[in-house]
Enzyme design. Structure first.
Site, PDB file in Angstrom:
ATOM      1  N   ASN A   9       0.841  -1.177  -0.120  1.00 51.66           N
ATOM      2  CA  ASN A   9       0.047  -0.017  -0.174  1.00 51.66           C
ATOM      3  C   ASN A   9       0.739   1.189   0.116  1.00 51.66           C
ATOM      4  O   ASN A   9       1.492   1.688   1.041  1.00 51.66           O
ATOM      5  CB  ASN A   9      -0.752  -0.002   1.316  1.00 51.66           C
ATOM      6  CG  ASN A   9      -1.868   1.024   1.376  1.00 51.66           C
ATOM      7  OD1 ASN A   9      -1.936   1.950   0.470  1.00 51.66           O
ATOM      8  ND2 ASN A   9      -2.623   0.995   2.268  1.00 51.66           N
ATOM      9  N   LYS A  16       3.333   0.653   3.067  1.00 55.07           N
ATOM     10  CA  LYS A  16       2.965  -0.288   3.831  1.00 55.07           C
ATOM     11  C   LYS A  16       3.121  -1.498   3.444  1.00 55.07           C
ATOM     12  O   LYS A  16       2.724  -1.701   2.026  1.00 55.07           O
ATOM     13  CB  LYS A  16       1.821   0.166   4.416  1.00 55.07           C
ATOM     14  CG  LYS A  16       1.559   1.470   5.474  1.00 55.07           C
ATOM     15  CD  LYS A  16       0.322   1.612   5.955  1.00 55.07           C
ATOM     16  CE  LYS A  16       0.304   2.948   6.606  1.00 55.07           C
ATOM     17  NZ  LYS A  16      -1.134   3.552   6.426  1.00 55.07           N
ATOM     18  N   ARG A  93      -2.720  -1.931  -3.446  1.00 48.49           N
ATOM     19  CA  ARG A  93      -3.801  -1.088  -3.425  1.00 48.49           C
ATOM     20  C   ARG A  93      -3.776   0.257  -4.429  1.00 48.49           C
ATOM     21  O   ARG A  93      -2.658   0.751  -4.490  1.00 48.49           O
ATOM     22  CB  ARG A  93      -3.685  -0.313  -1.931  1.00 48.49           C
ATOM     23  CG  ARG A  93      -4.991   0.350  -1.834  1.00 48.49           C
ATOM     24  CD  ARG A  93      -4.965   1.134  -0.688  1.00 48.49           C
ATOM     25  NE  ARG A  93      -6.098   1.772  -0.244  1.00 48.49           N
ATOM     26  CZ  ARG A  93      -6.552   2.324   0.892  1.00 48.49           C
ATOM     27  NH1 ARG A  93      -5.637   2.385   1.895  1.00 48.49           N
ATOM     28  NH2 ARG A  93      -7.738   3.038   0.784  1.00 48.49           N
ATOM     29  N   HIS A 181     -12.382   4.276  -0.772  1.00 49.60           N
ATOM     30  CA  HIS A 181     -12.350   3.336   0.506  1.00 49.60           C
ATOM     31  C   HIS A 181     -12.996   1.923   0.061  1.00 49.60           C
ATOM     32  O   HIS A 181     -13.803   1.308   1.102  1.00 49.60           O
ATOM     33  CB  HIS A 181     -13.038   4.183   1.636  1.00 49.60           C
ATOM     34  CG  HIS A 181     -12.252   5.416   2.162  1.00 49.60           C
ATOM     35  ND1 HIS A 181     -12.914   6.484   2.794  1.00 49.60           N
ATOM     36  CD2 HIS A 181     -10.970   5.259   2.495  1.00 49.60           C
ATOM     37  CE1 HIS A 181     -11.893   7.201   3.305  1.00 49.60           C
ATOM     38  NE2 HIS A 181     -10.775   6.512   3.013  1.00 49.60           N
ATOM     39  N   ARG A 241      -8.815  17.626   4.598  1.00 48.76           N
ATOM     40  CA  ARG A 241      -9.401  17.943   3.264  1.00 48.76           C
ATOM     41  C   ARG A 241     -10.737  18.695   3.782  1.00 48.76           C
ATOM     42  O   ARG A 241     -11.407  18.247   4.880  1.00 48.76           O
ATOM     43  CB  ARG A 241      -9.804  16.626   2.698  1.00 48.76           C
ATOM     44  CG  ARG A 241      -8.508  16.020   1.909  1.00 48.76           C
ATOM     45  CD  ARG A 241      -8.785  14.483   1.282  1.00 48.76           C
ATOM     46  NE  ARG A 241      -8.039  13.720   1.883  1.00 48.76           N
ATOM     47  CZ  ARG A 241      -8.080  12.406   1.794  1.00 48.76           C
ATOM     48  NH1 ARG A 241      -9.063  12.032   0.874  1.00 48.76           N
ATOM     49  NH2 ARG A 241      -7.349  11.465   2.367  1.00 48.76           N
ATOM     50  N   MET A 284      -7.646  13.565  15.361  1.00 43.69           N
ATOM     51  CA  MET A 284      -8.653  13.899  16.202  1.00 43.69           C
ATOM     52  C   MET A 284      -8.215  13.894  17.642  1.00 43.69           C
ATOM     53  O   MET A 284      -8.986  14.336  18.568  1.00 43.69           O
ATOM     54  CB  MET A 284      -9.819  12.755  15.909  1.00 43.69           C
ATOM     55  CG  MET A 284     -11.037  12.766  16.472  1.00 43.69           C
ATOM     56  SD  MET A 284     -11.811  14.483  16.477  1.00 43.69           S
ATOM     57  CE  MET A 284     -12.835  13.926  14.808  1.00 43.69           C
ATOM     58  N   GLY A 328      -9.592   4.746  11.895  1.00 38.45           N
ATOM     59  CA  GLY A 328      -8.900   5.153  13.169  1.00 38.45           C
ATOM     60  C   GLY A 328      -9.769   5.807  14.009  1.00 38.45           C
ATOM     61  O   GLY A 328      -9.691   5.378  15.352  1.00 38.45           O
ATOM     62  N   ILE A 329     -10.430   6.680  13.656  1.00 38.78           N
ATOM     63  CA  ILE A 329     -11.598   7.410  14.476  1.00 38.78           C
ATOM     64  C   ILE A 329     -12.624   6.584  14.906  1.00 38.78           C
ATOM     65  O   ILE A 329     -13.027   6.267  15.882  1.00 38.78           O
ATOM     66  CB  ILE A 329     -11.958   8.708  13.757  1.00 38.78           C
ATOM     67  CG1 ILE A 329     -10.912   9.673  13.481  1.00 38.78           C
ATOM     68  CG2 ILE A 329     -13.071   9.414  14.794  1.00 38.78           C
ATOM     69  CD1 ILE A 329     -10.982  10.634  12.976  1.00 38.78           C
ATOM     70  N   GLY A 330     -13.228   5.863  13.981  1.00 43.32           N
ATOM     71  CA  GLY A 330     -14.528   5.212  13.931  1.00 43.32           C
ATOM     72  C   GLY A 330     -14.111   3.784  14.994  1.00 43.32           C
ATOM     73  O   GLY A 330     -15.198   3.334  15.716  1.00 43.32           O
ATOM     74  N   GLU A 331     -12.915   3.450  14.817  1.00 41.52           N
ATOM     75  CA  GLU A 331     -12.682   2.303  15.681  1.00 41.52           C
ATOM     76  C   GLU A 331     -12.427   2.522  17.184  1.00 41.52           C
ATOM     77  O   GLU A 331     -12.528   1.756  18.015  1.00 41.52           O
ATOM     78  CB  GLU A 331     -11.493   1.404  15.040  1.00 41.52           C
ATOM     79  CG  GLU A 331     -11.911   0.562  13.838  1.00 41.52           C
ATOM     80  CD  GLU A 331     -10.770   0.088  12.887  1.00 41.52           C
ATOM     81  OE1 GLU A 331      -9.692  -0.288  13.728  1.00 41.52           O
ATOM     82  OE2 GLU A 331     -10.844   0.165  11.804  1.00 41.52           O
ATOM     83  N   GLU A 379      -8.144  -3.715   5.032  1.00 38.31           N
ATOM     84  CA  GLU A 379      -8.217  -3.675   3.599  1.00 38.31           C
ATOM     85  C   GLU A 379      -6.953  -4.395   3.053  1.00 38.31           C
ATOM     86  O   GLU A 379      -7.182  -5.096   1.876  1.00 38.31           O
ATOM     87  CB  GLU A 379      -7.780  -2.037   3.375  1.00 38.31           C
ATOM     88  CG  GLU A 379      -8.876  -1.179   3.684  1.00 38.31           C
ATOM     89  CD  GLU A 379      -8.479   0.220   3.853  1.00 38.31           C
ATOM     90  OE1 GLU A 379      -7.759   0.621   4.976  1.00 38.31           O
ATOM     91  OE2 GLU A 379      -8.970   1.155   3.272  1.00 38.31           O
TER      92      GLU A 379
HETATM   93  P1  ADP Z   1      -5.784   6.922   7.534  1.00 34.45           P
HETATM   94  O1  ADP Z   1      -6.947   7.423   6.811  1.00 34.45           O
HETATM   95  O2  ADP Z   1      -4.700   7.641   7.186  1.00 34.45           O
HETATM   96  O3  ADP Z   1      -5.619   5.315   7.186  1.00 34.45           O
HETATM   97  P2  ADP Z   1      -6.485   6.094  10.277  1.00 34.45           P
HETATM   98  O4  ADP Z   1      -7.617   5.342   9.737  1.00 34.45           O
HETATM   99  O5  ADP Z   1      -5.256   5.578  10.685  1.00 34.45           O
HETATM  100  O6  ADP Z   1      -6.060   7.050   9.057  1.00 34.45           O
HETATM  101  O7  ADP Z   1      -7.059   7.370  11.198  1.00 34.45           O
HETATM  102  C1  ADP Z   1      -6.341   8.199  11.737  1.00 34.45           C
HETATM  103  C2  ADP Z   1      -7.268   8.901  12.577  1.00 34.45           C
HETATM  104  O8  ADP Z   1      -7.702   8.193  13.680  1.00 34.45           O
HETATM  105  C3  ADP Z   1      -6.569  10.257  13.365  1.00 34.45           C
HETATM  106  O9  ADP Z   1      -7.265  11.303  13.279  1.00 34.45           O
HETATM  107  C4  ADP Z   1      -6.428   9.821  15.066  1.00 34.45           C
HETATM  108  O10 ADP Z   1      -6.442  11.090  15.688  1.00 34.45           O
HETATM  109  C5  ADP Z   1      -7.576   9.077  14.885  1.00 34.45           C
HETATM  110  N1  ADP Z   1      -7.497   8.238  16.373  1.00 34.45           N
HETATM  111  C6  ADP Z   1      -6.788   6.856  16.528  1.00 34.45           C
HETATM  112  N2  ADP Z   1      -6.885   6.712  17.793  1.00 34.45           N
HETATM  113  C7  ADP Z   1      -7.986   7.477  18.385  1.00 34.45           C
HETATM  114  C8  ADP Z   1      -8.650   7.543  19.662  1.00 34.45           C
HETATM  115  N3  ADP Z   1      -8.354   6.503  20.557  1.00 34.45           N
HETATM  116  N4  ADP Z   1      -9.543   8.646  19.661  1.00 34.45           N
HETATM  117  C9  ADP Z   1      -9.666   9.228  18.864  1.00 34.45           C
HETATM  118  N5  ADP Z   1      -9.301   9.402  17.512  1.00 34.45           N
HETATM  119  C10 ADP Z   1      -8.319   8.430  17.121  1.00 34.45           C
END
Ligand code: ADP
Length: 398
Positions: A9, A16, A93, A181, A241, A284, A328-331, A379
């Site tokens: 990727n 990666k 990817r 995505h 963005r 975030m 990252g945020i959703g999880e 992914e």
């Molecule tokens: P990418 O789109 O680059 O793959 P990721 O899916 O890794 O990005 O998401 C990165 C985002 O996830 C960042 O904004 C980071 O702050 C957020 N993030 C990761 N862990 C947490 C957390 N515990 N709480 C809030 N936001 C988080």
């Protein structure tokens, strides 16, 4: 010897990789790693499947490793470290498959040339995705390579979801909504089948919330609408963005501020979103920790826009059975998930606060009409699955 699939990727500043062994029971992740800061301060790290560091290297400050050099380093490391594994294929990817590629495809010089034509559609991603493909085709022509596209999963969107209201000639020339995505959404759709058969066969909205954020409406496992369009800048505000913005703003900035295409590109992709609104960070976590009013504004706008898009996608689906959080945020952010779910109460979503704090996987109450799930995306596994499938003898000979 056990055969193996390597997933690459490649982004603008990082590559990666994840090496999977092909076992009878499925694909087994063995070694993962990355080189970050390719053009600024390169750093390589590789870990085994339990997260133990296998190798690490930091280049001298100011060292500039290009994408070829980075791939070479990864290939050299894997040659030494992957004893007992025989590399069968590399899966890449690739962000944009354009109109032609709506399925993963075996790569050769002709396919690569076609994919290079989509660089203007995804200037910040496509050239970097393709750099390792070109290098490996030249140096290891017998190594099978497969491209998996972020756009492909959305090829099932109906025509109405794909059209901008512009002259038909432009639509026919490819100026239309593609969506991105897709590898993440495809993985989530497959994982949901095991967790929630009703939702998997019904109407689901997936929130992919990371640095890049988007949402996808999925009906019976197929994408029917998404928030990203012609480029990965439409839809939700993201780390840096804008997301959707009145196009009149861009004309105004060109006329009144003398901004040209490059300056607007920088504004749309790099200087806006959470970073632009807060003036603090695109991350975030930083914003949630901050007491600055502008950090709060940025988070408020992010959550508000997600809520509006949820209404829009539920309308496109004609109902809603489930939502899924990933990225990252959703999880990882229970706070953001809670805000989004509370705002979606009008759709019949009742949040289970305790389950949410524990990261689910189900975070809605048992009586909630709309189920809510947290599912970590994968992914890389999706790419490895596609690559293995395309390499199966009956497909390869087809
Ligand atoms: P990418 O789109 O680059 O793959 P990721 O899916 O890794 O990005 O998401 C990165 C985002 O996830 C960042 O904004 C980071 O702050 C957020 N993030 C990761 N862990 C947490 C957390 N515990 N709480 C809030 N936001 C988080």
């Amino acid at each position: 010897m056990t055969s193996a699939i390597l997933v690459l990727n490649a982004g603008s500043s990082s590559i990666k990789f994840l090496l999977f062994a092909e076992r009878a029971g499925g694909l087994e992740p063995r070694i993962r790693g990355q080189i970050e800061g390719i053009k600024t301060a390169p750093h390589f790290v590789a870990r085994d499947h339990e997260g133990r560091i296998l190798a690490e290297k930091t280049w001298e400050k100011g060292a500039r490793l290009d994408h070829d050099g980075a791939v070479e380093h990864i290939a050299g490391f894997l040659r030494d470290a992957s004893g007992g594994l025989e590399l069968r294929a590399v899966g890449h990817r690739v962000v944009h498959g354009g109109l032609e590629f709506t399925q993963p495809v075996r790569l050769d010089a002709q396919v690569l040339a076609k994919l290079e034509k989509f660089v203007p559609l995804a200037p910040l991603h496509q050239p970097h995705n393709l750099a390792p493909v070109r290098m490996l085709l030249a140096r290891q022509p017998n190594l099978a390579q497969v491209a998996c596209f972020d756009t492909a999963f959305h090829a099932t969107n109906p025509d109405v979801a794909r059209r901008f209201a512009i002259p038909a000639e432009l639509h026919d020339a490819g100026v239309r909504r593609y969506g991105f995505h897709g590898l993440s959404y495809e993985f989530i759709a497959s994982a949901l089948r095991d967790l929630d058969a009703r939702a998997a066969g019904g109407k689901t909205v997936v929130f992919h919330l990371g640095n890049g954020s988007s949402m996808c409406a999925i009906a019976a496992g197929r994408s029917v609408a998404s928030t990203m369009g012609f480029t990965a800048v439409e839809g939700l505000p993201m780390g840096t963005r804008t997301g959707s913005i009145d196009p009149g703003v861009l004309l105004y900035l060109m006329d009144q501020r003398g901004m040209d295409a490059r300056a607007l590109e920088k504004l749309l992709y790099k200087q806006s979103g959470l970073l632009g609104m807060s003036g603090i960070s695109s991350d975030m976590r930083d914003l949630l920790d901050s007491r600055e009013p502008r950090a709060k504004v940025a988070v408020d706008v992010y959550v508000y826009r997600i809520g509006r898009e949820l209404g829009s996608l539920a309308a496109a689906l004609g109902g809603l059975d489930a939502v899924v959080f990933t990225g990252g945020i959703g999880e990882n952010s229970a706070a953001i998930r809670a805000r989004i779910c509370r705002d979606a109460a009008w759709l019949g979503l009742a949040l289970d606060e305790k389950a949410n704090a524990a990261r689910g996987p189900r975070i809605s109450t048992p009586s909630s009409r709309v189920a809510a799930w947290v599912i970590p995306t994968n992914e890389e596994l999706m790419i490895a699955r596609h690559t293995a499938r395309l390499m199966a003898p009956e497909v390869a000979g087809a």
